[in-house]
Design a protein around this motif. Sequence first.
Motif, mmCIF file in Angstrom:
data_model
loop_
_atom_site.group_PDB
_atom_site.id
_atom_site.type_symbol
_atom_site.label_atom_id
_atom_site.label_comp_id
_atom_site.label_asym_id
_atom_site.label_seq_id
_atom_site.Cartn_x
_atom_site.Cartn_y
_atom_site.Cartn_z
ATOM 1 N N MET A 1 0.817 -1.208 0.000
ATOM 2 C CA MET A 1 0.000 0.000 0.000
ATOM 3 C C MET A 1 0.851 1.257 0.000
ATOM 4 O O MET A 1 0.363 2.340 0.288
ATOM 5 N N GLY A 2 2.137 1.119 -0.336
ATOM 6 C CA GLY A 2 3.020 2.269 -0.317
ATOM 7 C C GLY A 2 2.574 3.384 -1.240
ATOM 8 O O GLY A 2 2.906 4.554 -1.033
ATOM 9 N N ALA A 3 1.796 3.041 -2.273
ATOM 10 C CA ALA A 3 1.347 4.048 -3.229
ATOM 11 C C ALA A 3 0.405 5.065 -2.596
ATOM 12 O O ALA A 3 0.223 6.159 -3.117
ATOM 13 N N LEU A 4 -0.208 4.715 -1.467
ATOM 14 C CA LEU A 4 -1.138 5.625 -0.811
ATOM 15 C C LEU A 4 -0.463 6.534 0.212
ATOM 16 O O LEU A 4 -1.084 7.476 0.704
ATOM 17 N N THR A 5 0.779 6.255 0.535
ATOM 18 C CA THR A 5 1.465 7.023 1.582
ATOM 19 C C THR A 5 1.474 8.507 1.259
ATOM 20 O O THR A 5 1.885 8.927 0.173
ATOM 21 N N GLY A 6 0.992 9.296 2.228
ATOM 22 C CA GLY A 6 1.023 10.739 2.097
ATOM 23 C C GLY A 6 -0.087 11.344 1.262
ATOM 24 O O GLY A 6 -0.169 12.569 1.136
ATOM 25 N N ARG A 7 -0.964 10.511 0.715
ATOM 26 C CA ARG A 7 -2.016 11.031 -0.158
ATOM 27 C C ARG A 7 -3.254 11.452 0.637
ATOM 28 O O ARG A 7 -3.396 11.128 1.813
ATOM 29 N N ASP A 8 -4.152 12.164 -0.026
ATOM 30 C CA ASP A 8 -5.443 12.527 0.541
ATOM 31 C C ASP A 8 -6.495 11.527 0.067
ATOM 32 O O ASP A 8 -6.328 10.880 -0.980
ATOM 33 N N LEU A 9 -7.596 11.421 0.827
ATOM 34 C CA LEU A 9 -8.778 10.709 0.342
ATOM 35 C C LEU A 9 -9.964 11.652 0.504
ATOM 36 O O LEU A 9 -10.556 11.746 1.574
ATOM 37 N N LEU A 10 -10.270 12.365 -0.566
ATOM 38 C CA LEU A 10 -11.381 13.315 -0.558
ATOM 39 C C LEU A 10 -12.616 12.731 -1.230
ATOM 40 O O LEU A 10 -13.742 13.099 -0.895
ATOM 41 N N ARG A 11 -12.394 11.831 -2.191
ATOM 42 C CA ARG A 11 -13.478 11.157 -2.901
ATOM 43 C C ARG A 11 -13.045 9.721 -3.152
ATOM 44 O O ARG A 11 -11.846 9.436 -3.260
ATOM 45 N N LEU A 12 -13.996 8.824 -3.287
ATOM 46 C CA LEU A 12 -13.621 7.429 -3.538
ATOM 47 C C LEU A 12 -12.895 7.276 -4.856
ATOM 48 O O LEU A 12 -12.056 6.382 -5.013
ATOM 49 N N SER A 13 -13.192 8.132 -5.802
ATOM 50 C CA SER A 13 -12.518 8.043 -7.094
ATOM 51 C C SER A 13 -11.054 8.467 -7.015
ATOM 52 O O SER A 13 -10.333 8.382 -8.013
ATOM 53 N N ASP A 14 -10.577 8.898 -5.840
ATOM 54 C CA ASP A 14 -9.145 9.120 -5.647
ATOM 55 C C ASP A 14 -8.374 7.802 -5.649
ATOM 56 O O ASP A 14 -7.145 7.795 -5.767
ATOM 57 N N LEU A 15 -9.097 6.693 -5.460
ATOM 58 C CA LEU A 15 -8.472 5.366 -5.437
ATOM 59 C C LEU A 15 -8.586 4.704 -6.803
ATOM 60 O O LEU A 15 -9.553 4.911 -7.534
ATOM 61 N N SER A 16 -7.608 3.876 -7.105
ATOM 62 C CA SER A 16 -7.705 3.021 -8.285
ATOM 63 C C SER A 16 -8.415 1.726 -7.904
ATOM 64 O O SER A 16 -8.635 1.444 -6.719
ATOM 65 N N VAL A 17 -8.767 0.949 -8.902
ATOM 66 C CA VAL A 17 -9.402 -0.351 -8.645
ATOM 67 C C VAL A 17 -8.513 -1.207 -7.754
ATOM 68 O O VAL A 17 -8.958 -1.798 -6.769
ATOM 69 N N GLY A 18 -7.228 -1.269 -8.076
ATOM 70 C CA GLY A 18 -6.296 -2.087 -7.304
ATOM 71 C C GLY A 18 -6.103 -1.578 -5.894
ATOM 72 O O GLY A 18 -6.024 -2.375 -4.940
ATOM 73 N N GLU A 19 -6.021 -0.272 -5.729
ATOM 74 C CA GLU A 19 -5.843 0.299 -4.390
ATOM 75 C C GLU A 19 -7.049 0.035 -3.503
ATOM 76 O O GLU A 19 -6.902 -0.269 -2.312
ATOM 77 N N LEU A 20 -8.241 0.126 -4.077
ATOM 78 C CA LEU A 20 -9.445 -0.172 -3.301
ATOM 79 C C LEU A 20 -9.436 -1.621 -2.832
ATOM 80 O O LEU A 20 -9.699 -1.908 -1.657
ATOM 81 N N GLN A 21 -9.121 -2.535 -3.726
ATOM 82 C CA GLN A 21 -9.121 -3.944 -3.352
ATOM 83 C C GLN A 21 -8.057 -4.241 -2.299
ATOM 84 O O GLN A 21 -8.299 -5.004 -1.351
ATOM 85 N N GLU A 22 -6.902 -3.630 -2.407
ATOM 86 C CA GLU A 22 -5.851 -3.833 -1.410
ATOM 87 C C GLU A 22 -6.268 -3.293 -0.051
ATOM 88 O O GLU A 22 -5.968 -3.903 0.985
#
Length: 306
Positions: A1-22
């Motif tokens: 999940m290193g790709a999410l480090t330091g990011r914001d989550l303002l909307r669900l579409s901020d995530l990719s399909v793979g990131e959501l599943q992880e």
Amino acid sequence: MGALTGRDLLRLSDLSVGELQELLELAAALKSGSVTLQCQKTLGLLFYKASTRTRVSFSAAMFRLGGQVLDLNPSVTQVSRGEPIADTARVLDRYLDILAIRTFEQRDLETFAHYANIPIVNALSDLEHPCQVLADLQTIQESFGTLAGTTLAYLGDGNNVAHSLLLGCALAGVNVRVASPPDYQPVPEIVEQARAIAGDRTEVVVTTDPIAAAKGAQALYTDVWASMGQEDLAQSRVPIFQPYQVNEALLEYADSAAIVLHCLPAHRGEEITDAVMEGPHSRLWDQAENRMHAQQALLASLLGAA
């Protein structure tokens, strides 16, 4: 999940399909105890709206990670006296490691994210409720062993929860149907965004027909008919939304193994009946518990502990 480090989550579409599943996989592992994580950081909660589940689940999730929580009640901070968001954001950025905000305007979240370098999490706005839907998807996956190919029917106001369900289900490969009265349907731009995400994988349907939405669905979902800040409209909406009540008669149209979800708090006897809430199809309490596990996974990922 290193790709999410330091990011914001303002909307669900901020995530990719793979990131959501992880995230969902990590939430399940944290719930089962097969994974333990430590993240001795500080979470700030800046809530302009009342909260039970969101406030407590975020706090419990952070404590489980070994971190601390600061409740930044607007009534006892300078934001209640009109300090500009840009100023507040730049100061909190120096004190906290991550900030979850529950507010009215989506643009306020975007302003915080612009001026603060720490991750900003949408803990509910009038446009979206992304953390709720992480837990919803976790609950569906627990119930059926998979998300792909399942169908969720949301019945009621095309509100922030409906918006995040549209986007989250599209990302997760879940067919999603939203049934709302003609003047209370989801924002068209979000519907189109969900359809673009879904592509040919799943269906995204918006209708005024609650029975058509419920037919064969594996999950029936509802929410209050008047959201926070709309309490003065509650009684006038009852006759408009009555056909969308989740009751035993509507449940007959769904899949025989269907589950019933509600983000809570519920107005029993309005959008959902007592019989359904307390019946064998209800997964409301598992869904509420999963707020903590899903948010623990999210916090750990944004803070680089996962």
